[in-house]
Motif scaffolding. Structure first.
Motif, PDB file in Angstrom:
ATOM      1  N   UNK A   7      -8.750  -2.056  23.222  1.00 14.67           N
ATOM      2  CA  UNK A   7      -7.898  -1.601  24.333  1.00 14.67           C
ATOM      3  C   UNK A   7      -6.421  -1.732  24.013  1.00 14.67           C
ATOM      4  N   UNK A   8      -6.076  -2.452  22.950  1.00 18.33           N
ATOM      5  CA  UNK A   8      -4.674  -2.586  22.585  1.00 18.33           C
ATOM      6  C   UNK A   8      -4.182  -1.304  21.901  1.00 18.33           C
ATOM      7  N   UNK A   9      -2.908  -0.960  22.080  1.00 20.48           N
ATOM      8  CA  UNK A   9      -2.387   0.255  21.412  1.00 20.48           C
ATOM      9  C   UNK A   9      -2.317   0.045  19.904  1.00 20.48           C
ATOM     10  N   UNK A  10      -2.439   1.157  19.193  1.00 24.83           N
ATOM     11  CA  UNK A  10      -2.390   1.090  17.732  1.00 24.83           C
ATOM     12  C   UNK A  10      -0.966   0.781  17.280  1.00 24.83           C
ATOM     13  N   UNK A  11      -0.809  -0.011  16.216  1.00 23.12           N
ATOM     14  CA  UNK A  11       0.547  -0.373  15.758  1.00 23.12           C
ATOM     15  C   UNK A  11       1.283   0.848  15.196  1.00 23.12           C
ATOM     16  N   UNK A  12       2.613   0.773  15.228  1.00 20.87           N
ATOM     17  CA  UNK A  12       3.442   1.864  14.698  1.00 20.87           C
ATOM     18  C   UNK A  12       3.331   1.926  13.183  1.00 20.87           C
ATOM     19  N   UNK A  13       3.323   3.172  12.671  1.00 20.78           N
ATOM     20  CA  UNK A  13       3.190   3.389  11.238  1.00 20.78           C
ATOM     21  C   UNK A  13       4.290   4.349  10.788  1.00 20.78           C
ATOM     22  N   UNK A  14       4.698   4.188   9.543  1.00 24.52           N
ATOM     23  CA  UNK A  14       5.719   5.071   8.989  1.00 24.52           C
ATOM     24  C   UNK A  14       5.081   6.387   8.556  1.00 24.52           C
ATOM     25  N   UNK A  15       5.939   7.349   8.271  1.00 25.72           N
ATOM     26  CA  UNK A  15       5.464   8.658   7.823  1.00 25.72           C
ATOM     27  C   UNK A  15       4.922   8.557   6.400  1.00 25.72           C
ATOM     28  N   UNK A  16       3.849   9.299   6.167  1.00 23.73           N
ATOM     29  CA  UNK A  16       3.185   9.219   4.869  1.00 23.73           C
ATOM     30  C   UNK A  16       4.047   9.890   3.800  1.00 23.73           C
ATOM     31  N   UNK A  56       4.945  11.712   0.203  1.00 20.96           N
ATOM     32  CA  UNK A  56       4.152  12.648  -0.611  1.00 20.96           C
ATOM     33  C   UNK A  56       3.525  11.950  -1.807  1.00 20.96           C
ATOM     34  N   UNK A  57       2.210  12.220  -2.003  1.00 20.45           N
ATOM     35  CA  UNK A  57       1.478  11.630  -3.122  1.00 20.45           C
ATOM     36  C   UNK A  57       1.289  10.127  -3.003  1.00 20.45           C
ATOM     37  N   UNK A  58       1.172   9.634  -1.772  1.00 23.46           N
ATOM     38  CA  UNK A  58       1.094   8.176  -1.557  1.00 23.46           C
ATOM     39  C   UNK A  58      -0.251   7.636  -2.049  1.00 23.46           C
ATOM     40  N   UNK A  59      -0.210   6.623  -2.944  1.00 26.45           N
ATOM     41  CA  UNK A  59      -1.385   5.884  -3.396  1.00 26.45           C
ATOM     42  C   UNK A  59      -1.224   4.382  -3.195  1.00 26.45           C
ATOM     43  N   UNK A  60      -0.115   3.948  -2.622  1.00 26.77           N
ATOM     44  CA  UNK A  60       0.199   2.526  -2.457  1.00 26.77           C
ATOM     45  C   UNK A  60       0.265   2.202  -0.975  1.00 26.77           C
ATOM     46  N   UNK A  61      -0.315   1.024  -0.603  1.00 33.48           N
ATOM     47  CA  UNK A  61      -0.283   0.564   0.790  1.00 33.48           C
ATOM     48  C   UNK A  61       0.416  -0.787   0.841  1.00 33.48           C
ATOM     49  N   UNK A  62       1.019  -1.024   1.994  1.00 32.28           N
ATOM     50  CA  UNK A  62       1.610  -2.329   2.287  1.00 32.28           C
ATOM     51  C   UNK A  62       0.634  -3.103   3.160  1.00 32.28           C
ATOM     52  N   UNK A  63       0.327  -4.298   2.757  1.00 31.83           N
ATOM     53  CA  UNK A  63      -0.594  -5.157   3.504  1.00 31.83           C
ATOM     54  C   UNK A  63       0.186  -6.394   3.926  1.00 31.83           C
ATOM     55  N   UNK A  74      -0.583  -2.816  -2.685  1.00 31.56           N
ATOM     56  CA  UNK A  74      -1.795  -2.475  -3.438  1.00 31.56           C
ATOM     57  C   UNK A  74      -1.712  -0.997  -3.799  1.00 31.56           C
ATOM     58  N   UNK A  75      -1.899  -0.672  -5.076  1.00 28.78           N
ATOM     59  CA  UNK A  75      -1.875   0.719  -5.552  1.00 28.78           C
ATOM     60  C   UNK A  75      -3.271   1.104  -6.001  1.00 28.78           C
ATOM     61  N   UNK A  76      -3.801   2.204  -5.397  1.00 29.64           N
ATOM     62  CA  UNK A  76      -5.143   2.696  -5.687  1.00 29.64           C
ATOM     63  C   UNK A  76      -5.062   3.845  -6.702  1.00 29.64           C
ATOM     64  N   UNK A  77      -6.247   4.267  -7.165  1.00 29.12           N
ATOM     65  CA  UNK A  77      -6.317   5.360  -8.142  1.00 29.12           C
ATOM     66  C   UNK A  77      -6.259   6.725  -7.478  1.00 29.12           C
ATOM     67  N   UNK A  78      -6.755   6.837  -6.256  1.00 26.51           N
ATOM     68  CA  UNK A  78      -6.793   8.120  -5.562  1.00 26.51           C
ATOM     69  C   UNK A  78      -6.093   8.003  -4.223  1.00 26.51           C
ATOM     70  N   UNK A  79      -5.669   9.164  -3.700  1.00 23.60           N
ATOM     71  CA  UNK A  79      -4.932   9.156  -2.431  1.00 23.60           C
ATOM     72  C   UNK A  79      -5.844   8.899  -1.247  1.00 23.60           C
ATOM     73  N   UNK A  80      -7.097   9.363  -1.311  1.00 25.41           N
ATOM     74  CA  UNK A  80      -7.971   9.166  -0.149  1.00 25.41           C
ATOM     75  C   UNK A  80      -8.377   7.703  -0.010  1.00 25.41           C
ATOM     76  N   UNK A  81      -8.211   6.858  -1.052  1.00 24.31           N
ATOM     77  CA  UNK A  81      -8.487   5.433  -0.909  1.00 24.31           C
ATOM     78  C   UNK A  81      -7.518   4.765   0.059  1.00 24.31           C
ATOM     79  N   UNK A 110       1.546   2.702   5.082  1.00 22.72           N
ATOM     80  CA  UNK A 110       1.939   3.432   3.877  1.00 22.72           C
ATOM     81  C   UNK A 110       3.138   2.751   3.230  1.00 22.72           C
ATOM     82  N   UNK A 111       3.173   2.793   1.903  1.00 21.34           N
ATOM     83  CA  UNK A 111       4.287   2.232   1.146  1.00 21.34           C
ATOM     84  C   UNK A 111       4.845   3.305   0.221  1.00 21.34           C
ATOM     85  N   UNK A 112       6.160   3.319   0.087  1.00 18.09           N
ATOM     86  CA  UNK A 112       6.828   4.291  -0.760  1.00 18.09           C
ATOM     87  C   UNK A 112       7.098   3.679  -2.125  1.00 18.09           C
ATOM     88  N   UNK A 113       6.417   4.233  -3.148  1.00 20.28           N
ATOM     89  CA  UNK A 113       6.533   3.711  -4.508  1.00 20.28           C
ATOM     90  C   UNK A 113       7.072   4.790  -5.438  1.00 20.28           C
TER      91      UNK A 113
END
Length: 561
Positions: free
Chosen positions: A84-93, A95-102, A137-144, A174-177
């Motif tokens: 029931x809690x609102x989803x947290x704010x996220x930055x814009x994806x 281009x070609x993002x494969x890295x996430x901020x945790x 964390x940097x993944x091999x594919x974008x859909x990861x 999303x993280x900008x690398x």
């Protein structure tokens, strides 16, 4: 991730966590018989094996709510957030993002724990962990990255400890690398190169072929080219090679005779071209005559059909037809008349074109100075005098230039008689003789033109004096009031004489306005109306094609008088 194979709820929870639709109905591998001999020693296939995680999950329906369950790992447990809690704010994806901020990791979290939790989302290339409770964390594919974003909002607890350093709330974004952006730009440049290559191949496919290369000049090629120029089939290609050689500057004193013979052969080809043109013109005239005769025959048949309808419309035959038959006959008659009129207009258009061509030929004949009157002869003599004067001036200039060059050479060079001096002396004498001859011809033509013009002017003056000497009561009533109108009458008579079917007033005025733009339609119409014995107006055509045409009847008036 360890879970019993016989627990269907645990399988549904794990598949839902990975973005896969939960499976309902029969449990997985319900028909698997472990007692089969051929399957002995082979462990049951686990759909959550690492090798099966490369296939992206099928898209879920948008109206299906995503249910997050508890995820049990070997070293930690993940508890889902409050739905029931609102989803947290996220930055814009990016281009070609494969890295996430945790963020929100427990203080006691290790890199092995991060690999254990996020390794189920896909293959990890690198982990950059900070001293604080966050990492990249940097993944091999974008859909990861989309799978890793699913774990955002989960509360992590290490083992069964309730210590503050062993708990934390995950925030995945999303993280900008620079590495991701560089790979994405490389892919875009590769796609652009492929697109340019595809377009270039497409343009090359539709581009016309390049002309063949011109061979360099040699005696052997020159002899072969001379034979090709004489051949009608290879003449165009041979002339192109000859033109290229001449423009390149291949002509010299040694091979000038060869080039002269090839140019002479090219000139002799003009006779063949003229013969071909005459043949094609003859075929075109024959085709025109054939079309005209066929069109005349078709028009005659149309006239017969229309006459049949007119005969059927008379009272003695019309009364015997029924009402429906009369209606059909009336419609057919109108259609036949319209088609007949169209064919008649086409035939009249062809005749008009022929008459216009005949009138143009007559105009060219009238401008011939041998068959023209005194005015045209005087103009021709004047033009000839002008041309002779120009030639005389040119010869004078050449003589002056030669004299100046000879004087300069005598000043700067010793008095020696060379071949150049003799050649220039001969040219000078020749030009002086030509100059004297041109002067004699010019004076003779000038004297003749002056005497001729004076005689013609005296004749005009004498004629005008004789006209003025006539008493006013004896001068006949003339419908032509001026010399300009008399000239118009002569031109219109000649024009209508070559148009035996007549011409409209607009057609006549369009012809006259080519000679003088100040001529208007009303003036010409009034002039033709004042001369009924010379011009007659008739109506031609049927229905909408009705047209008033003027015809020349001057010869009829002469016969009547």
């Amino acid at each position: 991730m360890t879970m019993p194979m016989s627990d269907p709820n645990a399988w549904a929870t794990a598949m839902n966590n990975l973005g896969m639709a939960p499976m309902t109905g029969q449990p997985l591998m319900s028909d698997f018989d472990s007692g089969l001999g051929m399957m002995t020693g082979i462990a049951p296939m686990n759909p959550m094996m690492p090798g099966l995680g490369y296939v992206p999950p099928p898209p879920l329906p948008q109206d299906l709510p995503i249910v997050k369950e508890i995820i049990h790992c070997q070293s930690c447990t993940l508890f889902p957030p409050n739905p029931h809690l609102p989803s947290p704010a996220m930055r814009e994806r990016p281009p070609g993002c494969k890295t996430v901020f945790v963020g929100g990791l427990p203080e006691n979290a290790t890199e092995a724990l991060i690999v254990e939790v996020f390794g189920q989302c896909g293959d990890i290339i690198a982990i950059r962990k900070s001293k604080k409770n966050f990492c990249h964390i940097r993944f091999t594919e974008e859909f990861n990255v989309d799978r890793a974003l699913f774990l955002s909002g989960y509360r992590m607890r290490l083992g069964s400890s309730t210590d503050k350093k062993d708990t934390g709330r995950l925030h995945v974004d999303f993280a900008q690398a620079r590495d991701d952006l560089y790979e994405w730009e490389c892919r875009q440049r590769m796609f652009a190169r492929e697109e340019r290559h595809r377009r270039r191949m497409e343009e090359d496919r539709f581009r016309p072929p390049s002309p063949p290369l011109i061979v360099h000049y040699s005696d052997h090629e020159c002899s072969q080219l001379g034979d090709k120029i004489k051949d009608e089939a290879a003449f165009a290609e041979a002339v192109r090679v000859l033109l290229t050689w001449v423009e390149r500057g291949e002509v010299n004193r040694r091979n000038a005779n060869n080039f002269y013979s090839m140019i002479q052969s090219s000139n002799s080809h003009i006779r063949q071209l003229m013969c071909q043109k005459a043949t094609h013109e003859k075929e075109m005239e024959e085709a025109k005559d054939k079309f005209k005769s066929a069109l005349s025959g078709i028009l005659a048949q149309f006239e017969q059909i229309v006459s049949v309808f007119h005969a059927a419309s008379k009272q003695k035959a019309w009364d015997h037809f029924s009402k429906a038959q009369r209606k059909n006959l009336d419609v057919w008659r109108k259609q036949a008349e319209e088609i007949r009129n169209m064919q008649n207009e086409e035939l009249m258009g062809i005749r008009r074109e022929e008459e216009m061509e005949m009138s143009d030929d007559d105009m060219e004949d009238t401008h011939n100075p041998d068959e023209s009157g005194p005015v045209s002869q005087a103009e021709a003599l004047k033009e000839e005098n002008d041309s002779l004067r120009c030639q005389l001036d040119a010869y004078r200039n050449e003589v002056e230039l030669l004299k100046q060059e000879q004087g300069k050479n005598q000043e700067h060079t010793p008095p020696q008689h060379s071949e150049e001096d003799t050649c220039r002396q001969q040219q000078l004498t020749f030009l002086q003789q030509a100059l004297q001859g041109m002067q004699k011809v010019y004076f003779n033509h000038t004297h003749y033109s002056l005497t001729f013009c004076s005689k013609s002017s005296l004749e005009v003056v004498s004629c005008s004096q004789e006209k003025e000497s006539l008493p006013p009561e004896k001068s006949p009533s003339n419908p032509v009031h001026s010399e300009r109108e008399a000239l118009l009458v002569g031109i219109i008579s000649a024009f209508l004489h070559v148009h035996p079917f007549g011409a409209s007033i607009e057609y006549i005025c369009s012809y006259l306005q080519q000679l003088n733009t100040k001529i208007n339609t009303g003036e010409v119409d009034a002039l033709l109306g004042r001369l009924p014995c010379t011009f007659r107006q008739e109506l031609t055509g049927v229905g909408a094609s009705l047209e008033k045409r003027w015809k020349f009847c001057g010869f009829e008036g002469i016969m009547i008088t």
